[in-house]
Design a protein around this motif. Structure first.
Motif, PDB file in Angstrom:
ATOM      1  N   TRP A 142       0.868  -1.181   0.000  1.00 24.06           N
ATOM      2  CA  TRP A 142       0.000   0.000   0.000  1.00 24.06           C
ATOM      3  C   TRP A 142       0.909   1.236   0.000  1.00 24.06           C
ATOM      4  O   TRP A 142       1.859   1.318   0.781  1.00 24.06           O
ATOM      5  CB  TRP A 142      -0.910   0.043   1.221  1.00 24.06           C
ATOM      6  CG  TRP A 142      -2.053  -0.917   1.193  1.00 24.06           C
ATOM      7  CD1 TRP A 142      -2.111  -2.154   1.763  1.00 24.06           C
ATOM      8  CD2 TRP A 142      -3.325  -0.701   0.563  1.00 24.06           C
ATOM      9  NE1 TRP A 142      -3.339  -2.735   1.529  1.00 24.06           N
ATOM     10  CE2 TRP A 142      -4.111  -1.858   0.796  1.00 24.06           C
ATOM     11  CE3 TRP A 142      -3.902   0.349  -0.160  1.00 24.06           C
ATOM     12  CZ2 TRP A 142      -5.416  -2.001   0.327  1.00 24.06           C
ATOM     13  CZ3 TRP A 142      -5.196   0.203  -0.621  1.00 24.06           C
ATOM     14  CH2 TRP A 142      -5.946  -0.958  -0.386  1.00 24.06           C
TER      15      TRP A 142
ATOM     16  N   ARG B  10       0.654   5.765  -0.611  1.00 22.39           N
ATOM     17  CA  ARG B  10      -0.276   6.883  -0.596  1.00 22.39           C
ATOM     18  C   ARG B  10       0.385   8.120  -1.184  1.00 22.39           C
ATOM     19  O   ARG B  10       1.612   8.259  -1.169  1.00 22.39           O
ATOM     20  CB  ARG B  10      -0.775   7.162   0.825  1.00 22.39           C
ATOM     21  CG  ARG B  10       0.299   7.646   1.798  1.00 22.39           C
ATOM     22  CD  ARG B  10      -0.280   7.739   3.209  1.00 22.39           C
ATOM     23  NE  ARG B  10       0.711   8.232   4.172  1.00 22.39           N
ATOM     24  CZ  ARG B  10       0.500   8.291   5.487  1.00 22.39           C
ATOM     25  NH1 ARG B  10      -0.659   7.878   5.998  1.00 22.39           N
ATOM     26  NH2 ARG B  10       1.453   8.758   6.284  1.00 22.39           N
TER      27      ARG B  10
ATOM     28  N   TYR C 266      -4.870   6.500  -1.602  1.00 29.34           N
ATOM     29  CA  TYR C 266      -4.181   5.257  -1.243  1.00 29.34           C
ATOM     30  C   TYR C 266      -4.239   4.281  -2.425  1.00 29.34           C
ATOM     31  O   TYR C 266      -5.304   4.040  -2.988  1.00 29.34           O
ATOM     32  CB  TYR C 266      -4.822   4.636  -0.007  1.00 29.34           C
ATOM     33  CG  TYR C 266      -4.419   5.349   1.264  1.00 29.34           C
ATOM     34  CD1 TYR C 266      -4.886   6.626   1.555  1.00 29.34           C
ATOM     35  CD2 TYR C 266      -3.545   4.756   2.167  1.00 29.34           C
ATOM     36  CE1 TYR C 266      -4.493   7.294   2.707  1.00 29.34           C
ATOM     37  CE2 TYR C 266      -3.150   5.406   3.329  1.00 29.34           C
ATOM     38  CZ  TYR C 266      -3.628   6.671   3.593  1.00 29.34           C
ATOM     39  OH  TYR C 266      -3.240   7.329   4.741  1.00 29.34           O
TER      40      TYR C 266
END
Length: 122
Positions: free
Chosen positions: A36, A38, A94
């Motif tokens: 992940w 962002r 994200y």
């Protein structure tokens, strides 16, 4: 080829929680490390967390350690990001990402989702 679709973003007050999901297509999802990242307006995309194909190894950015948890369900071809104790500085788009081999904090992932907006109000 892997296609990734994020969901679960939204608007939340500081101190609240959100859970992001990333659904992957393809039969070999279980062979990919997942990450992940962002990106806030005017800033570079930054690493948040990553997980190995088995789920046995995870990495976190210092800024989210102890507040965010990454997990995956290979049977459902899905990776999750549980975000607790959210802060206004967590506001960003994200993105989930996939790469074969080991997870890493750099952006050298082969496949990316379209992103989901997370906004934390103060």
């Amino acid at each position: 080829q892997v296609q990734l679709v994020e969901s679960g973003g939204g608007l939340v007050q500081a101190g609240g929680s959100l859970r992001l999901s990333c659904a992957a297509s393809g039969r070999t999802f279980s062979r990919y490390a997942m990450g992940w990242f962002r990106q806030a307006p005017g800033k570079e995309r930054e690493f948040v967390t990553a997980i190995s194909w088995s789920g046995g190894t995870t990495y976190y950015a210092d800024s989210v350690k102890g507040r965010f948890t990454i997990s995956r369900n290979n049977a459902k071809n899905t990776v999750y990001l549980q975000m607790n104790s959210l802060k206004p500085e967590d506001t960003a788009v994200y993105y989930c990402a996939a790469r074969p081999g080991v997870p890493t904090s750099n952006i050298l992932y082969d496949y990316w989702g379209q992103g989901t907006q997370v906004t934390v109000s103060s």
